[in-house]
Scaffold this active site. Structure first.
Site, PDB file in Angstrom:
ATOM      1  CE1 TYR A 280       7.235   3.335  -2.951  1.00  0.00           C
ATOM      2  CE2 TYR A 280       8.145   5.080  -4.315  1.00  0.00           C
ATOM      3  CZ  TYR A 280       7.666   4.641  -3.101  1.00  0.00           C
ATOM      4  OH  TYR A 280       7.605   5.498  -2.025  1.00  0.00           O
TER       5      TYR A 280
ATOM      6  CE  LYS B  52       4.005   5.142  -2.211  1.00  0.00           C
ATOM      7  NZ  LYS B  52       3.256   5.277  -0.953  1.00  0.00           N
TER       8      LYS B  52
HETATM    9  P1  NAD Z   1       9.373   2.426   6.535  1.00  0.00           P
HETATM   10  O1  NAD Z   1       9.744   1.094   6.004  1.00  0.00           O
HETATM   11  O2  NAD Z   1      10.273   3.060   7.533  1.00  0.00           O
HETATM   12  O3  NAD Z   1       7.894   2.384   7.122  1.00  0.00           O
HETATM   13  C1  NAD Z   1       6.868   1.690   6.459  1.00  0.00           C
HETATM   14  C2  NAD Z   1       5.981   1.015   7.491  1.00  0.00           C
HETATM   15  O4  NAD Z   1       4.898   0.412   6.784  1.00  0.00           O
HETATM   16  C3  NAD Z   1       6.704  -0.097   8.259  1.00  0.00           C
HETATM   17  O5  NAD Z   1       6.448   0.002   9.642  1.00  0.00           O
HETATM   18  C4  NAD Z   1       6.118  -1.369   7.678  1.00  0.00           C
HETATM   19  O6  NAD Z   1       6.098  -2.443   8.599  1.00  0.00           O
HETATM   20  C5  NAD Z   1       4.709  -0.899   7.324  1.00  0.00           C
HETATM   21  N1  NAD Z   1       4.079  -1.737   6.307  1.00  0.00           N
HETATM   22  C6  NAD Z   1       4.642  -2.265   5.191  1.00  0.00           C
HETATM   23  N2  NAD Z   1       3.758  -3.010   4.536  1.00  0.00           N
HETATM   24  C7  NAD Z   1       2.598  -2.970   5.247  1.00  0.00           C
HETATM   25  C8  NAD Z   1       1.311  -3.544   5.067  1.00  0.00           C
HETATM   26  N3  NAD Z   1       1.057  -4.351   4.043  1.00  0.00           N
HETATM   27  N4  NAD Z   1       0.359  -3.262   5.977  1.00  0.00           N
HETATM   28  C9  NAD Z   1       0.625  -2.465   7.049  1.00  0.00           C
HETATM   29  N5  NAD Z   1       1.831  -1.919   7.279  1.00  0.00           N
HETATM   30  C10 NAD Z   1       2.793  -2.146   6.377  1.00  0.00           C
HETATM   31  O7  NAD Z   1       9.247   3.326   5.223  1.00  0.00           O
HETATM   32  P2  NAD Z   1       8.769   4.846   5.024  1.00  0.00           P
HETATM   33  O8  NAD Z   1       9.765   5.429   4.103  1.00  0.00           O
HETATM   34  O9  NAD Z   1       8.469   5.518   6.298  1.00  0.00           O
HETATM   35  O10 NAD Z   1       7.436   4.628   4.173  1.00  0.00           O
HETATM   36  C11 NAD Z   1       6.205   5.196   4.558  1.00  0.00           C
HETATM   37  C12 NAD Z   1       5.480   5.678   3.315  1.00  0.00           C
HETATM   38  O11 NAD Z   1       6.221   6.757   2.738  1.00  0.00           O
HETATM   39  C13 NAD Z   1       5.356   4.625   2.219  1.00  0.00           C
HETATM   40  O12 NAD Z   1       4.081   4.709   1.616  1.00  0.00           O
HETATM   41  C14 NAD Z   1       6.437   5.016   1.237  1.00  0.00           C
HETATM   42  O13 NAD Z   1       6.177   4.558  -0.056  1.00  0.00           O
HETATM   43  C15 NAD Z   1       6.357   6.525   1.348  1.00  0.00           C
HETATM   44  N6  NAD Z   1       7.508   7.267   0.845  1.00  0.00           N
HETATM   45  C16 NAD Z   1       8.727   7.145   1.422  1.00  0.00           C
HETATM   46  C17 NAD Z   1       9.788   7.888   0.924  1.00  0.00           C
HETATM   47  C18 NAD Z   1      11.155   7.803   1.543  1.00  0.00           C
HETATM   48  O14 NAD Z   1      12.095   8.407   0.995  1.00  0.00           O
HETATM   49  N7  NAD Z   1      11.356   7.136   2.645  1.00  0.00           N
HETATM   50  C19 NAD Z   1       9.598   8.737  -0.156  1.00  0.00           C
HETATM   51  C20 NAD Z   1       8.337   8.840  -0.732  1.00  0.00           C
HETATM   52  C21 NAD Z   1       7.287   8.102  -0.210  1.00  0.00           C
END
Ligand code: NAD
Length: 266
Positions: free
Chosen positions: A167, A171
């Site tokens: 991860y 990133k």
């Molecule tokens: P989430 O699981 O709520 O949403 C992620 C979405 O991406 C889901 O709807 C999932 O179905 C979709 N997805 C997963 N794999 C996929 C693929 N191969 N193709 C298309 N869609 C796909 O999680 P989130 O936390 O909202 O994550 C969104 C982004 O934010 C990600 O890139 C994650 O790494 C990043 N992020 C999240 C956090 C956190 O604390 N939640 C922190 C830093 C970064």
């Protein structure tokens, strides 16, 4: 131009990958609410149907397509379909991402035992998927001399933590990509930035944050604001970077982390 006009996306077209849940859903909602015709690309067909239906009932222009960002031929076709149907592509959030995987100090063990299959999947989605999304979006933005590409990075890619190897690496790659893209695409008036979130309450990791208050508490303890973020709190920055208001912002990785990065012990 009045300040609120700078955030008006009426007539524009946007794409959000991973927009059926969490941070991406907030991104899709805020640009739709400000007049952008949005297409959400996501692997989760059920959530996609539910959320696009709900958003359309609010009067917004929203489409959805089941697409895995790691499948480049389908991703390219889906982005092409949006640009063809709407005649333009103004905004693209390359946001789809997957969390988890073994790290330095994780219960599932370290590098010597971690699954390479999981490693490949994380990098394929988070790194390669974001790169390909930006590439296919740029193809439709360059000729029109306008575009906003916003990548979702993470503070986990900016600072080394005890979390997942794959991860953090994926990133870090996303954050790195911002600079060369911004330099190449700047002369075409296509602006490229990344958002680096700290801990947000979403469905990441199969929704463990919603099910497990103790995990939320542990994250809250490393944040100066002493809480995790709600996805609504992503909307201001997402709208800024998607709209004409960000006309002189490109090549930036902007943290939205409640000060988490200030809490590191060196
Ligand atoms: P989430 O699981 O709520 O949403 C992620 C979405 O991406 C889901 O709807 C999932 O179905 C979709 N997805 C997963 N794999 C996929 C693929 N191969 N193709 C298309 N869609 C796909 O999680 P989130 O936390 O909202 O994550 C969104 C982004 O934010 C990600 O890139 C994650 O790494 C990043 N992020 C999240 C956090 C956190 O604390 N939640 C922190 C830093 C970064």
């Amino acid at each position: 131009m009045k300040a609120n006009q700078m955030f008006d996306l009426t007539g524009e077209t946007g794409i959000v990958t991973g927009g059926a849940s969490g941070i991406g859903l907030a991104m899709a909602e805020v640009i739709a609410e400000h007049g952008c015709a949005v297409t959400i690309l996501d692997v989760n067909g059920e959530a996609l149907d539910r959320e696009t239906t709900r958003m359309r009932e609010l009067g917004w222009t929203v489409d959805g397509a089941v697409v895995d960002v790691a499948q480049f031929d389908k991703l390219e076709a889906a982005i092409g379909d949006v640009a063809k149907k709407r005649g333009r592509l103004d905004v693209c959030f390359a946001n789809a991402g997957l969390g988890g995987g073994a790290g330095m100090f994780t219960p599932e063990g370290g590098i010597e035992t971690m699954s390479l299959e999981h490693y490949h999947r994380i990098v394929a989605i988070n790194q390669h998927g974001a790169f390909a999304t930006a590439k296919f979006a740029a193809q439709h933005m360059i000729p029109r001399k306008y575009g906003r590409i916003v990548l979702t990075a993470s503070v986990a890619g900016l600072y080394v933590e005890g979390g997942s190897y794959s991860y953090g690496m994926s990133k870090a790659a996303v954050a790195h990509l911002v600079e060369p893209l911004a330099r190449q695409l700047g002369p075409h008036n296509v602006l490229v930035n990344a958002i680096a979130p700290g801990p947000f309450i979403t469905n990441i990791g199969n929704g463990y944050l919603h099910k497990n208050p103790e995990s939320r508490r542990r994250f809250a303890d490393i944040v100066p604001l002493n809480r995790m973020a709600e996805t609504e709190e992503m909307k201001g920055l997402a709208l800024l970077l998607a709209s004409p208001a960000s006309s002189y912002i490109t090549g930036s990785v902007i943290m939205i982390d409640g000060g988490t990065s200030q809490m590191r012990l060196f």
